[in-house]
Design a protein around this motif. Structure first.
Motif, PDB file in Angstrom:
ATOM      1  N   THR A 153       0.800  -1.218   0.000  1.00 17.97           N
ATOM      2  CA  THR A 153       0.000   0.000   0.000  1.00 17.97           C
ATOM      3  C   THR A 153       0.834   1.270   0.000  1.00 17.97           C
ATOM      4  N   SER A 211       1.879   3.217  -2.267  1.00 16.42           N
ATOM      5  CA  SER A 211       1.415   4.295  -3.139  1.00 16.42           C
ATOM      6  C   SER A 211       0.249   5.062  -2.542  1.00 16.42           C
ATOM      7  N   SER A 212      -0.359   4.549  -1.491  1.00 17.27           N
ATOM      8  CA  SER A 212      -1.472   5.248  -0.856  1.00 17.27           C
ATOM      9  C   SER A 212      -1.009   6.275   0.163  1.00 17.27           C
ATOM     10  N   TYR A 213       0.256   6.236   0.517  1.00 23.39           N
ATOM     11  CA  TYR A 213       0.756   7.046   1.616  1.00 23.39           C
ATOM     12  C   TYR A 213       1.288   8.396   1.166  1.00 23.39           C
ATOM     13  N   LEU A 230      -1.488   8.120   6.088  1.00 22.05           N
ATOM     14  CA  LEU A 230      -2.626   7.984   5.186  1.00 22.05           C
ATOM     15  C   LEU A 230      -3.530   9.188   5.338  1.00 22.05           C
ATOM     16  N   TRP A 261       0.663  11.247  -2.474  1.00 22.16           N
ATOM     17  CA  TRP A 261       0.820   9.885  -2.982  1.00 22.16           C
ATOM     18  C   TRP A 261       1.093   9.890  -4.474  1.00 22.16           C
ATOM     19  N   ASN A 306       6.613   5.301  -7.201  1.00 24.97           N
ATOM     20  CA  ASN A 306       5.719   4.309  -6.605  1.00 24.97           C
ATOM     21  C   ASN A 306       5.968   2.910  -7.155  1.00 24.97           C
TER      22      ASN A 306
END
Length: 118
Positions: A28, A30-32, A100, A53, A74
Motif C-alpha cells: 500500500t 502508493s497510498s501514503y 494515510l 501519494w 511508486n
C-alpha cells in the motif's frame, strides 16, 4: 504493513550534495503521503519535506526550500530527498515517514545520519 528503510546518509563537506532514499515494503505504499523529517542532537524532530501519494504536490520547510527536492517512484516503492548546498546546520538524523490521508504519521524508518562538515 509498510516498513521503511532509509539509506544514502554520510559525511559531506559544506556545499556538497546527498540523495537520501527510503525504500518501502508492503503493497500500500502508493497510498501514503510521505515525508522526510530530521532531528539534530539536542533538538526536536522537524519536518523537512513532504509529497502526496501521486507526487503532484510537495511541501518544504523554509530551512531547506530551494536546496531540497523530494520525489517518489511508486513502482519502486521509494521516496527520495535530494539535498544540495548542504550546510553544517543540516547535520541530523534524517527519517522518512508515511501517513494515510490527514492522519498522523504512523510509519517511520530507522533513520540515516547526515553529517555536514564545515
Amino acid at each position: 504493513q509498510v516498513q521503511l528503510v532509509e539509506s544514502g546518509g554520510g559525511l559531506v563537506p559544506a556545499g556538497g550534495s546527498l540523495r537520501l532514499s527510503c525504500a518501502a515494503s508492503g503493497r500500500t505504499f502508493s497510498s501514503y503521503y510521505m515525508g522526510w523529517f530530521r532531528q539534530a542532537p539536542g533538538k526536536e524532530r522537524e519536518f523537512v519535506a513532504g509529497i502526496t501519494w501521486s507526487g503532484d504536490r510537495v511541501r518544504y520547510a523554509d530551512s531547506v526550500k530551494g536546496r531540497a527536492t523530494i520525489s517518489r517512484d511508486n513502482a519502486k516503492k521509494t521516496v527520495y530527498l535530494q539535498m544540495n548546498s548542504l550546510k553544517p546546520e543540516d547535520t541530523a538524523v534524517y527519517y522518512c515517514a508515511g501517513r494515510l490521508g490527514v492522519a498522523n504519521y504512523d510509519l517511520w524508518g530507522q533513520g540515516t545520519q547526515v553529517t555536514v562538515s564545515s
